[in-house]
Design an enzyme around this catalytic site. Structure first.
Site, PDB file in Angstrom:
ATOM      1  N   ALA A  47       0.793  -1.347   0.169  1.00 27.40           N
ATOM      2  CA  ALA A  47       0.057  -0.088  -0.141  1.00 27.40           C
ATOM      3  C   ALA A  47       0.966   1.260  -0.015  1.00 27.40           C
ATOM      4  O   ALA A  47       2.039   1.342   0.771  1.00 27.40           O
ATOM      5  CB  ALA A  47      -0.780  -0.023   1.347  1.00 27.40           C
ATOM      6  N   VAL A 133      12.483   1.095  17.686  1.00 30.36           N
ATOM      7  CA  VAL A 133      13.407   1.630  18.786  1.00 30.36           C
ATOM      8  C   VAL A 133      14.932   1.373  18.324  1.00 30.36           C
ATOM      9  O   VAL A 133      15.142   0.358  18.215  1.00 30.36           O
ATOM     10  CB  VAL A 133      13.424   1.410  20.136  1.00 30.36           C
ATOM     11  N   GLY A 188      17.709   9.159   4.427  1.00 34.47           N
ATOM     12  CA  GLY A 188      16.484   8.513   4.782  1.00 34.47           C
ATOM     13  C   GLY A 188      16.444   8.432   6.395  1.00 34.47           C
ATOM     14  O   GLY A 188      15.619   7.823   6.820  1.00 34.47           O
ATOM     15  N   GLU A 191      12.280  11.802   9.914  1.00 39.67           N
ATOM     16  CA  GLU A 191      11.097  11.451   9.994  1.00 39.67           C
ATOM     17  C   GLU A 191      10.348  12.198   8.872  1.00 39.67           C
ATOM     18  O   GLU A 191      10.963  13.154   8.247  1.00 39.67           O
ATOM     19  CB  GLU A 191      10.177  11.810  11.302  1.00 39.67           C
ATOM     20  N   LYS A 206      10.733   6.997  21.794  1.00 40.95           N
ATOM     21  CA  LYS A 206      11.705   5.843  22.197  1.00 40.95           C
ATOM     22  C   LYS A 206      11.925   5.475  23.662  1.00 40.95           C
ATOM     23  O   LYS A 206      11.890   4.295  23.913  1.00 40.95           O
ATOM     24  CB  LYS A 206      12.993   5.893  21.252  1.00 40.95           C
TER      25      LYS A 206
HETATM   26  P1  NAP Z   1       8.674   7.278   4.353  1.00 41.99           P
HETATM   27  O1  NAP Z   1       9.985   7.141   3.580  1.00 41.99           O
HETATM   28  O2  NAP Z   1       8.030   8.569   4.259  1.00 41.99           O
HETATM   29  O3  NAP Z   1       7.616   6.165   3.557  1.00 41.99           O
HETATM   30  C1  NAP Z   1       6.339   6.145   3.868  1.00 41.99           C
HETATM   31  C2  NAP Z   1       5.482   5.251   2.974  1.00 41.99           C
HETATM   32  O4  NAP Z   1       4.238   5.017   3.366  1.00 41.99           O
HETATM   33  C3  NAP Z   1       5.462   5.806   1.483  1.00 41.99           C
HETATM   34  O5  NAP Z   1       5.637   4.752   0.727  1.00 41.99           O
HETATM   35  C4  NAP Z   1       4.094   6.370   1.415  1.00 41.99           C
HETATM   36  O6  NAP Z   1       3.767   6.162   0.229  1.00 41.99           O
HETATM   37  C5  NAP Z   1       3.500   5.354   2.377  1.00 41.99           C
HETATM   38  N1  NAP Z   1       2.151   5.860   2.922  1.00 41.99           N
HETATM   39  C6  NAP Z   1       2.122   7.043   3.786  1.00 41.99           C
HETATM   40  N2  NAP Z   1       0.707   7.656   4.126  1.00 41.99           N
HETATM   41  C7  NAP Z   1       0.099   6.563   3.441  1.00 41.99           C
HETATM   42  C8  NAP Z   1      -1.310   6.258   3.480  1.00 41.99           C
HETATM   43  N3  NAP Z   1      -2.218   6.944   4.039  1.00 41.99           N
HETATM   44  N4  NAP Z   1      -1.857   5.046   2.433  1.00 41.99           N
HETATM   45  C9  NAP Z   1      -0.944   4.589   1.916  1.00 41.99           C
HETATM   46  N5  NAP Z   1       0.418   4.602   1.882  1.00 41.99           N
HETATM   47  C10 NAP Z   1       0.977   5.669   2.714  1.00 41.99           C
HETATM   48  O7  NAP Z   1       8.923   6.683   5.790  1.00 41.99           O
HETATM   49  P2  NAP Z   1       9.985   5.800   6.415  1.00 41.99           P
HETATM   50  O8  NAP Z   1      11.115   6.586   6.637  1.00 41.99           O
HETATM   51  O9  NAP Z   1      10.043   4.637   5.522  1.00 41.99           O
HETATM   52  O10 NAP Z   1       9.481   5.382   7.991  1.00 41.99           O
HETATM   53  C11 NAP Z   1       8.296   4.678   7.975  1.00 41.99           C
HETATM   54  C12 NAP Z   1       8.147   4.465   9.520  1.00 41.99           C
HETATM   55  O11 NAP Z   1       9.353   3.864   9.992  1.00 41.99           O
HETATM   56  C13 NAP Z   1       7.670   5.529  10.239  1.00 41.99           C
HETATM   57  O12 NAP Z   1       6.858   5.267  11.491  1.00 41.99           O
HETATM   58  C14 NAP Z   1       9.208   5.760  10.918  1.00 41.99           C
HETATM   59  O13 NAP Z   1       9.029   6.482  11.934  1.00 41.99           O
HETATM   60  C15 NAP Z   1       9.732   4.441  11.146  1.00 41.99           C
HETATM   61  N6  NAP Z   1      11.016   4.344  11.070  1.00 41.99           N
HETATM   62  C16 NAP Z   1      11.726   4.995  10.308  1.00 41.99           C
HETATM   63  C17 NAP Z   1      13.311   4.750  10.203  1.00 41.99           C
HETATM   64  C18 NAP Z   1      14.225   5.382   9.267  1.00 41.99           C
HETATM   65  O14 NAP Z   1      15.362   5.361   9.389  1.00 41.99           O
HETATM   66  N7  NAP Z   1      13.571   6.130   8.027  1.00 41.99           N
HETATM   67  C19 NAP Z   1      14.023   4.171  11.208  1.00 41.99           C
HETATM   68  C20 NAP Z   1      12.813   3.548  12.054  1.00 41.99           C
HETATM   69  C21 NAP Z   1      11.487   3.520  12.220  1.00 41.99           C
HETATM   70  P3  NAP Z   1       4.309   7.146  -1.114  1.00 41.99           P
HETATM   71  O15 NAP Z   1       5.486   6.339  -1.333  1.00 41.99           O
HETATM   72  O16 NAP Z   1       2.983   6.981  -2.244  1.00 41.99           O
HETATM   73  O17 NAP Z   1       4.246   8.836  -0.551  1.00 41.99           O
HETATM   74  N1  HSE Z   2      14.188   9.580  12.334  1.00 41.25           N
HETATM   75  C1  HSE Z   2      14.355   8.578  13.530  1.00 41.25           C
HETATM   76  C2  HSE Z   2      16.145   8.726  13.697  1.00 41.25           C
HETATM   77  C3  HSE Z   2      14.815   7.017  12.344  1.00 41.25           C
HETATM   78  O1  HSE Z   2      16.698   9.916  13.251  1.00 41.25           O
HETATM   79  O2  HSE Z   2      16.615   8.189  14.518  1.00 41.25           O
HETATM   80  C4  HSE Z   2      14.856   5.937  13.188  1.00 41.25           C
HETATM   81  O3  HSE Z   2      13.909   5.870  14.235  1.00 41.25           O
END
Ligand code: NAP
Ligand code: HSE
Length: 323
Positions: A47, A133, A188, A191, A206
């Site tokens: 999705a 976390v 990446g 947030e 966290k």
């Molecule tokens: P991201 O790059 O912004 O990706 C979000 C994805 O979700 C995109 O594919 C987006 O679609 C999709 N999306 C958002 N809203 C949606 C909706 N309403 N319906 C369907 N699809 C939807 O985010 P991310 O960095 O991967 O992070 C995702 C989660 O992991 C977050 O909760 C974040 O806190 C957590 N996290 C991230 C990291 C990190 O290092 N990035 C580390 C640990 C945890 P589109 O592609 O079409 O925009």
């Molecule tokens: N935005 C978060 C960070 C991603 O910088 O630690 C991992 O949780």
């Protein structure tokens, strides 16, 4: 002949930084996972918001914008879209019908974790969030499981990768703050709303999740005294350097007789020999002090798609074994 089990269906909600790495590894490791589970783990769909965008390595036929319909037909729902809604409703619905859910969504777990865990327990499903976390570093497994028979006294760490990357770049290489933030975004690490990182809210979520895991107490996001890094000035960086110290965004949780648990996130000026002062870039570190174990230190990648996918996929296998 032993009848073969039907494939497990996995719904991937989100294909951004984390979700795309999860999708690639699910495909690449499909045989290994099938061998481990005794049945195939099939990606039923992905999705996203924009189904028209090219997503290298993901079959366009799997893409849908109807996350609810996709999640409703899955055994394992992996939520990596972020945000409180619709993620919360999607996870709640999946748990109410007894599905296994994996999420990396620390804001949602910090706000609604106990309620969602109760839903999982009522319906016989499961909620797994190791990735929420410190990304690749399996801190929840250590605090909640490995130390379950011990007594945790306190937790202290650098638990946000992007702000650590920014502080490191500014202090060591003299990169302007705004440029360092932009670079963290390109990697990446940030947030979707970067103020969550820069204002300490990501670290706050966290440390709440960690404190609950350590003590099983009802710690809330509102309990955290939070200061982020956006108010730091050139003088703060120069002052720390002049004292042979380094600025770090430090999260702490300690037992407190009056309040149960004291939780705090704030920039601290640390001497160079402090282990927390030594983590570079997107690396995170957690120190856990326990009565019998003594001090433990866990260090590793705290952000990034591939690194976070490691924790998500560990939870996926744990969840799939419970289907
Ligand atoms: P991201 O790059 O912004 O990706 C979000 C994805 O979700 C995109 O594919 C987006 O679609 C999709 N999306 C958002 N809203 C949606 C909706 N309403 N319906 C369907 N699809 C939807 O985010 P991310 O960095 O991967 O992070 C995702 C989660 O992991 C977050 O909760 C974040 O806190 C957590 N996290 C991230 C990291 C990190 O290092 N990035 C580390 C640990 C945890 P589109 O592609 O079409 O925009
Ligand atoms: N935005 C978060 C960070 C991603 O910088 O630690 C991992 O949780």
């Amino acid at each position: 002949m032993v009848p073969s089990l039907p494939p497990l269906r996995l719904a991937l909600l989100g294909a951004g930084t984390v979700g795309s790495a999860v999708a690639h590894r699910l495909h690449e490791r499909r045989q290994r996972y099938a061998d481990a589970l005794g049945r195939p783990l099939e990606l039923a769909g992905v999705a996203v918001r924009d189904t028209g965008r090219d997503r290298p390595g993901i079959d366009p036929a799997l893409l849908t914008s109807d996350a609810a319909a996709l999640a409703a037909r899955a055994d394992v729902v992996v939520e990596v879209m972020g945000g409180l809604e619709p993620a919360g409703e999607l996870i709640g619905s999946a748990l109410r019908r007894g599905a296994q859910v994996v999420t990396a969504n620390k804001q949602l777990i910090a706000r609604r974790g106990p309620e969602l865990e109760a839903l999982a327990a009522q319906a016989g499903g499961g909620l797994h969030y190791e990735a929420a976390v410190m990304a690749a570093v399996p801190v929840l497994a250590v605090v909640r499981e490995a130390l379950a028979g011990d007594e945790v006294l306190g937790i202290r760490g650098v638990v946000n990768g992007s702000t650590n990357y920014v502080l490191d770049l500014v202090a060591r290489e003299g990169v302007p703050f705004a440029d360092a933030v932009r670079q963290a975004g390109e990697l990446g690490y940030l947030e979707a709303d970067p103020t969550e990182d820069l204002e300490g809210l990501d670290a706050a979520a966290k440390i709440v999740i960690l404190a609950r895991a350590a003590w099983g107490l009802p710690v809330a996001l509102e309990d955290v005294a939070v200061t982020g890094i956006s108010g730091l000035t050139d003088a703060d960086f120069a002052g720390a350097a002049g004292r042979d110290e380094v600025l770090k965004l430090v999260a702490t949780a300690t037992r407190d007789d009056q309040r149960g648990v004291r939780v705090e996130v704030a920039p601290r000026s640390l001497p160079l020999q402090d282990p927390l002062a030594q983590v570079r870039g997107g690396t995170n570190i957690l120190e856990v002090d326990a009565v019998s174990a003594g001090p433990l230190r866990l260090v590793g990648a705290g952000a990034g798609g591939e690194e976070t996918a490691s924790a998500v996929l560990g939870d996926v296998l744990r969840a799939a074994r419970r289907c």
